[in-house]
Design a protein around this motif. Structure first.
Motif, PDB file in Angstrom:
ATOM      1  N   PHE A   1      -3.405 -11.852   0.712  1.00  0.00           N
ATOM      2  CA  PHE A   1      -3.103 -11.854   1.952  1.00  0.00           C
ATOM      3  C   PHE A   1      -2.553 -11.086   2.896  1.00  0.00           C
ATOM      4  N   HIS A   2      -2.027 -10.400   3.407  1.00  0.00           N
ATOM      5  CA  HIS A   2      -1.737 -10.381   4.470  1.00  0.00           C
ATOM      6  C   HIS A   2      -1.417 -10.509   6.141  1.00  0.00           C
ATOM      7  N   ALA A   3      -0.298 -11.525   6.511  1.00  0.00           N
ATOM      8  CA  ALA A   3      -0.084 -11.583   8.088  1.00  0.00           C
ATOM      9  C   ALA A   3       0.605 -10.737   8.653  1.00  0.00           C
ATOM     10  N   PRO A   4       0.471 -11.082  10.309  1.00  0.00           N
ATOM     11  CA  PRO A   4       1.200 -10.404  10.931  1.00  0.00           C
ATOM     12  C   PRO A   4       2.834 -10.881  11.288  1.00  0.00           C
ATOM     13  N   GLY A   5       3.799  -9.358  10.966  1.00  0.00           N
ATOM     14  CA  GLY A   5       4.485  -9.198  10.058  1.00  0.00           C
ATOM     15  C   GLY A   5       4.864  -9.483   8.820  1.00  0.00           C
ATOM     16  N   ASP A   6       3.836  -8.962   7.939  1.00  0.00           N
ATOM     17  CA  ASP A   6       3.758  -7.953   6.467  1.00  0.00           C
ATOM     18  C   ASP A   6       3.446  -6.622   6.858  1.00  0.00           C
ATOM     19  N   PHE A   7       4.326  -6.283   5.550  1.00  0.00           N
ATOM     20  CA  PHE A   7       3.568  -4.639   5.112  1.00  0.00           C
ATOM     21  C   PHE A   7       2.295  -4.790   4.247  1.00  0.00           C
ATOM     22  N   ALA A   8       1.689  -4.264   4.680  1.00  0.00           N
ATOM     23  CA  ALA A   8       0.341  -3.623   2.966  1.00  0.00           C
ATOM     24  C   ALA A   8       0.809  -3.344   2.260  1.00  0.00           C
ATOM     25  N   ASP A   9       1.646  -2.311   2.260  1.00  0.00           N
ATOM     26  CA  ASP A   9       1.866  -1.407   1.522  1.00  0.00           C
ATOM     27  C   ASP A   9       3.363  -0.746   1.180  1.00  0.00           C
ATOM     28  N   LEU A  10       4.290  -2.027   1.335  1.00  0.00           N
ATOM     29  CA  LEU A  10       5.842  -1.265   1.235  1.00  0.00           C
ATOM     30  C   LEU A  10       6.157  -0.758  -0.294  1.00  0.00           C
TER      31      LEU A  10
END
Length: 89
Positions: free
Chosen positions: A73-82
């Motif tokens: 799971f990704h929240a604001p501030g996360d890179f979804a696909d770095l």
């Protein structure tokens, strides 16, 4: 509204005004996604990385029987696909 990546990084230490400006500039291009819309379709090779600015996202894979398995799971501030952006195709 505060910048989610700057806020996340500042939890670990202060950033200079110049560093904040660079982060704003490199994340200035935005896109809006609808619920259940893929940010990075499975099997694609993006030449960019996606920063979650608001809302939430999930990473998933499809099993051979067609079911979906959520792996992150990704929240604001996360890179979804770095990770995929940094890896060579």
């Amino acid at each position: 509204m505060s910048h989610p990546l700057i806020g996340r990084l500042e939890r670990h230490g202060p950033l200079s005004d110049e560093e904040k400006q660079v982060l704003r500039e490199i994340s200035s291009q935005t896109a809006v996604y609808e619920p259940r819309q893929d940010i990075v379709p499975e099997g694609s090779t993006p030449d960019y990385s996606s920063l979650i600015v608001s809302g939430f996202a999930s990473r998933h894979r499809h099993s051979p029987d067609g079911q979906r398995q959520i792996t992150a799971f990704h929240a604001p501030g996360d890179f979804a696909d770095l990770h995929s952006f940094l890896l060579q195709p």
